[in-house]
Write a protein that holds these residues in place. Structure first.
Motif, PDB file in Angstrom:
ATOM      1  N   VAL A 123       7.663   6.969   1.987  1.00  0.00           N
ATOM      2  CA  VAL A 123       6.787   5.933   2.649  1.00  0.00           C
ATOM      3  C   VAL A 123       5.595   7.205   3.231  1.00  0.00           C
ATOM      4  O   VAL A 123       5.937   7.948   3.998  1.00  0.00           O
ATOM      5  CB  VAL A 123       7.165   5.401   4.312  1.00  0.00           C
ATOM      6  CG1 VAL A 123       5.974   4.822   4.925  1.00  0.00           C
ATOM      7  CG2 VAL A 123       8.252   4.330   3.730  1.00  0.00           C
ATOM      8  N   LEU A 124       4.440   6.865   2.490  1.00  0.00           N
ATOM      9  CA  LEU A 124       3.318   8.168   2.690  1.00  0.00           C
ATOM     10  C   LEU A 124       2.012   7.316   3.489  1.00  0.00           C
ATOM     11  O   LEU A 124       1.716   6.411   3.127  1.00  0.00           O
ATOM     12  CB  LEU A 124       2.763   8.491   1.401  1.00  0.00           C
ATOM     13  CG  LEU A 124       4.054   8.847   0.402  1.00  0.00           C
ATOM     14  CD1 LEU A 124       3.450   9.438  -1.026  1.00  0.00           C
ATOM     15  CD2 LEU A 124       4.608  10.266   1.003  1.00  0.00           C
ATOM     16  N   THR A 125       1.565   8.312   4.050  1.00  0.00           N
ATOM     17  CA  THR A 125       0.474   7.818   5.027  1.00  0.00           C
ATOM     18  C   THR A 125      -1.040   8.168   4.318  1.00  0.00           C
ATOM     19  O   THR A 125      -2.050   7.848   4.822  1.00  0.00           O
ATOM     20  CB  THR A 125       0.510   8.366   6.560  1.00  0.00           C
ATOM     21  OG1 THR A 125       0.378   9.758   6.285  1.00  0.00           O
ATOM     22  CG2 THR A 125       1.629   7.785   7.252  1.00  0.00           C
ATOM     23  N   GLY A 126      -0.766   8.561   3.038  1.00  0.00           N
ATOM     24  CA  GLY A 126      -1.959   8.939   2.337  1.00  0.00           C
ATOM     25  C   GLY A 126      -1.341   9.273   1.064  1.00  0.00           C
ATOM     26  O   GLY A 126      -0.080   9.382   0.820  1.00  0.00           O
ATOM     27  N   ILE A 127      -2.249  10.000   0.057  1.00  0.00           N
ATOM     28  CA  ILE A 127      -1.810  10.328  -1.260  1.00  0.00           C
ATOM     29  C   ILE A 127      -1.749  11.898  -1.179  1.00  0.00           C
ATOM     30  O   ILE A 127      -2.809  12.585  -1.295  1.00  0.00           O
ATOM     31  CB  ILE A 127      -2.699   9.919  -2.437  1.00  0.00           C
ATOM     32  CG1 ILE A 127      -2.456   8.368  -2.248  1.00  0.00           C
ATOM     33  CG2 ILE A 127      -2.001  10.356  -3.897  1.00  0.00           C
ATOM     34  CD1 ILE A 127      -3.497   7.842  -3.362  1.00  0.00           C
ATOM     35  N   PRO A 128      -0.602  12.866  -1.136  1.00  0.00           N
ATOM     36  CA  PRO A 128      -0.597  14.060  -1.020  1.00  0.00           C
ATOM     37  C   PRO A 128      -1.185  14.611  -2.401  1.00  0.00           C
ATOM     38  O   PRO A 128      -1.108  14.032  -3.399  1.00  0.00           O
ATOM     39  CB  PRO A 128       0.904  14.388  -0.724  1.00  0.00           C
ATOM     40  CG  PRO A 128       1.700  13.382  -1.377  1.00  0.00           C
ATOM     41  CD  PRO A 128       0.731  11.884  -1.065  1.00  0.00           C
ATOM     42  N   THR A 129      -1.511  15.945  -2.186  1.00  0.00           N
ATOM     43  CA  THR A 129      -2.324  16.464  -3.450  1.00  0.00           C
ATOM     44  C   THR A 129      -1.651  18.026  -3.394  1.00  0.00           C
ATOM     45  O   THR A 129      -1.179  18.262  -2.099  1.00  0.00           O
ATOM     46  CB  THR A 129      -3.660  16.496  -3.527  1.00  0.00           C
ATOM     47  OG1 THR A 129      -4.268  17.100  -2.141  1.00  0.00           O
ATOM     48  CG2 THR A 129      -4.334  15.024  -3.578  1.00  0.00           C
ATOM     49  N   GLY A 130      -1.949  18.635  -4.567  1.00  0.00           N
ATOM     50  CA  GLY A 130      -1.825  20.176  -4.484  1.00  0.00           C
ATOM     51  C   GLY A 130      -0.488  20.749  -4.135  1.00  0.00           C
ATOM     52  O   GLY A 130       0.554  19.912  -4.470  1.00  0.00           O
ATOM     53  N   ARG A 131      -0.367  21.802  -3.443  1.00  0.00           N
ATOM     54  CA  ARG A 131       0.957  22.148  -2.823  1.00  0.00           C
ATOM     55  C   ARG A 131       1.746  21.186  -2.005  1.00  0.00           C
ATOM     56  O   ARG A 131       3.186  21.157  -2.259  1.00  0.00           O
ATOM     57  CB  ARG A 131       0.682  23.496  -2.311  1.00  0.00           C
ATOM     58  CG  ARG A 131       1.943  24.146  -1.400  1.00  0.00           C
ATOM     59  CD  ARG A 131       2.503  24.803  -2.697  1.00  0.00           C
ATOM     60  NE  ARG A 131       4.062  25.301  -2.253  1.00  0.00           N
ATOM     61  CZ  ARG A 131       4.058  26.697  -1.796  1.00  0.00           C
ATOM     62  NH1 ARG A 131       2.960  27.509  -1.943  1.00  0.00           N
ATOM     63  NH2 ARG A 131       5.142  27.011  -1.455  1.00  0.00           N
ATOM     64  N   GLU A 132       1.094  20.401  -1.279  1.00  0.00           N
ATOM     65  CA  GLU A 132       1.841  19.363  -0.521  1.00  0.00           C
ATOM     66  C   GLU A 132       2.302  18.536  -1.312  1.00  0.00           C
ATOM     67  O   GLU A 132       3.634  18.068  -1.210  1.00  0.00           O
ATOM     68  CB  GLU A 132       0.870  18.604   0.564  1.00  0.00           C
ATOM     69  CG  GLU A 132       1.477  17.508   1.286  1.00  0.00           C
ATOM     70  CD  GLU A 132       0.703  16.869   2.010  1.00  0.00           C
ATOM     71  OE1 GLU A 132       1.083  15.642   2.687  1.00  0.00           O
ATOM     72  OE2 GLU A 132      -0.667  17.043   2.273  1.00  0.00           O
ATOM     73  N   ALA A 133       1.978  17.888  -2.454  1.00  0.00           N
ATOM     74  CA  ALA A 133       2.583  16.960  -3.341  1.00  0.00           C
ATOM     75  C   ALA A 133       3.720  17.775  -4.100  1.00  0.00           C
ATOM     76  O   ALA A 133       4.738  16.977  -4.351  1.00  0.00           O
ATOM     77  CB  ALA A 133       1.296  16.456  -4.260  1.00  0.00           C
TER      78      ALA A 133
ATOM     79  N   GLY B  74       0.553   2.059  10.926  1.00  0.00           N
ATOM     80  CA  GLY B  74      -0.283   1.509  10.085  1.00  0.00           C
ATOM     81  C   GLY B  74      -0.264   1.930   8.775  1.00  0.00           C
ATOM     82  O   GLY B  74       0.565   2.773   8.219  1.00  0.00           O
ATOM     83  N   PRO B  75      -0.655   1.258   7.485  1.00  0.00           N
ATOM     84  CA  PRO B  75      -0.638   1.527   6.114  1.00  0.00           C
ATOM     85  C   PRO B  75      -1.505   2.713   5.925  1.00  0.00           C
ATOM     86  O   PRO B  75      -2.423   3.112   6.591  1.00  0.00           O
ATOM     87  CB  PRO B  75      -1.152   0.262   5.526  1.00  0.00           C
ATOM     88  CG  PRO B  75      -2.206  -0.361   6.556  1.00  0.00           C
ATOM     89  CD  PRO B  75      -1.588  -0.035   7.868  1.00  0.00           C
TER      90      PRO B  75
ATOM     91  N   PRO C 284       0.785  -1.331   0.087  1.00  0.00           N
ATOM     92  CA  PRO C 284       0.118   0.096   0.099  1.00  0.00           C
ATOM     93  C   PRO C 284       0.773   1.223  -0.144  1.00  0.00           C
ATOM     94  O   PRO C 284       0.647   2.398  -0.471  1.00  0.00           O
ATOM     95  CB  PRO C 284      -0.857  -0.183   1.288  1.00  0.00           C
ATOM     96  CG  PRO C 284      -0.072  -1.072   2.141  1.00  0.00           C
ATOM     97  CD  PRO C 284       0.697  -1.947   1.129  1.00  0.00           C
ATOM     98  N   PHE C 285       2.096   1.168   0.641  1.00  0.00           N
ATOM     99  CA  PHE C 285       3.010   2.462   0.745  1.00  0.00           C
ATOM    100  C   PHE C 285       3.430   2.758  -0.729  1.00  0.00           C
ATOM    101  O   PHE C 285       3.626   3.791  -1.048  1.00  0.00           O
ATOM    102  CB  PHE C 285       4.002   2.172   1.641  1.00  0.00           C
ATOM    103  CG  PHE C 285       3.733   1.922   2.840  1.00  0.00           C
ATOM    104  CD1 PHE C 285       3.169   3.146   3.543  1.00  0.00           C
ATOM    105  CD2 PHE C 285       3.743   0.700   3.612  1.00  0.00           C
ATOM    106  CE1 PHE C 285       2.834   2.870   5.040  1.00  0.00           C
ATOM    107  CE2 PHE C 285       3.385   0.683   4.860  1.00  0.00           C
ATOM    108  CZ  PHE C 285       2.733   1.792   5.757  1.00  0.00           C
ATOM    109  N   ALA C 286       3.750   1.767  -1.595  1.00  0.00           N
ATOM    110  CA  ALA C 286       4.191   1.665  -2.935  1.00  0.00           C
ATOM    111  C   ALA C 286       3.077   2.410  -3.870  1.00  0.00           C
ATOM    112  O   ALA C 286       3.059   3.271  -4.617  1.00  0.00           O
ATOM    113  CB  ALA C 286       4.511   0.460  -3.737  1.00  0.00           C
ATOM    114  N   TRP C 287       1.773   1.959  -3.481  1.00  0.00           N
ATOM    115  CA  TRP C 287       0.599   2.453  -4.327  1.00  0.00           C
ATOM    116  C   TRP C 287       0.260   4.031  -3.941  1.00  0.00           C
ATOM    117  O   TRP C 287       0.131   4.684  -4.800  1.00  0.00           O
ATOM    118  CB  TRP C 287      -0.598   1.711  -3.577  1.00  0.00           C
ATOM    119  CG  TRP C 287      -1.867   2.244  -4.517  1.00  0.00           C
ATOM    120  CD1 TRP C 287      -3.119   2.838  -4.016  1.00  0.00           C
ATOM    121  CD2 TRP C 287      -2.320   2.052  -5.792  1.00  0.00           C
ATOM    122  NE1 TRP C 287      -3.876   2.953  -4.897  1.00  0.00           N
ATOM    123  CE2 TRP C 287      -3.489   2.433  -6.066  1.00  0.00           C
ATOM    124  CE3 TRP C 287      -1.451   1.313  -6.874  1.00  0.00           C
ATOM    125  CZ2 TRP C 287      -4.116   2.407  -7.539  1.00  0.00           C
ATOM    126  CZ3 TRP C 287      -2.271   1.287  -8.281  1.00  0.00           C
ATOM    127  CH2 TRP C 287      -3.553   1.918  -8.457  1.00  0.00           C
TER     128      TRP C 287
END
Length: 200
Positions: free
Chosen positions: A160-170, A195-196, A13-16
């Motif tokens: 290793v991301l705990t979610g999918i960043p978007t916008g300025r954060e990404a 957790g994932p 899930p982290f790779a995803w």
């Protein structure tokens, strides 16, 4: 153009999360992304403390790794990302049970022979899977987990991301990683997480 090499296991899930962020970045940056398979099953091989859930997770790692290799062997490396994306939408986003029938349907959606789903239970490509995984470890320069990201040949375990960043954060995350990649003395940075990632 920035060259990116991204090493993933289809079940991670982290790779995803990282791959979805990376694809979003490719929409407005000049990136040459090269997708490579690695294997959590092989990375964790021989560990004696596996739970039943972990064992099944690693078994699926082996099975879907074989399928990706079979698809690429028949249809070429450009199919790596589309097949990975199609598998991941069902596995990570929909939470589907990855049966041979569903995997066959996913392959057909990608224009790949659906009978290649039989590769899930065929060890014919295990040597190729082991070679692909070793290439990921060689790129990193030592043992490392999933995903592995290389920016202009500077490779990291992560992000290793705990979610999918978007916008300025990404965007800021990408810029920061490019900066770190070009700093020869940088080796590692880490902070705790639980957790994932979740995708819904």
């Amino acid at each position: 153009m920035t060259r990116i090499d991204f090493y993933f296991d289809p079940v991670c899930p982290f790779a995803w999360a990282a791959s979805r962020w990376l694809l979003d970045q490719s929409g407005h940056r000049d990136l040459d992304i090269n997708w490579h398979l690695m294997s959590l099953a092989l990375l964790n091989e021989g560990q004696s403390d596996e739970s039943e859930k972990q064992r099944k997770h690693l078994e699926m790692s082996h099975q879907l790794g074989r399928v990706v290799l079979a698809a690429v062997e028949v249809s070429g490396p450009k199919l790596t990302e589309p097949v990975y994306t199609a598998l991941g939408r069902h596995l990570h986003e929909a939470g589907d049970d990855m049966t041979p029938q569903l995997v066959g349907e996913i392959l057909a959606e990608c224009g790949v022979d659906s009978t290649l789903a039989e590769a899930m239970f065929d060890d014919e490509r295990d040597d190729a899977l082991a070679l692909a995984h070793q290439e990921s470890q060689d790129a990193l320069g030592g043992p490392g987990g999933c995903p592995i990201l290389c920016i202009d040949d500077a490779c990291f375990f992560g992000p290793v991301l705990t979610g999918i960043p978007t916008g300025r954060e990404a965007d800021d995350l990408f810029d920061a990683l490019v900066t770190l990649a070009h700093a020869p003395t940088f080796a590692e940075i880490q902070r705790p997480h639980e957790g994932p990632p979740t995708f819904n």
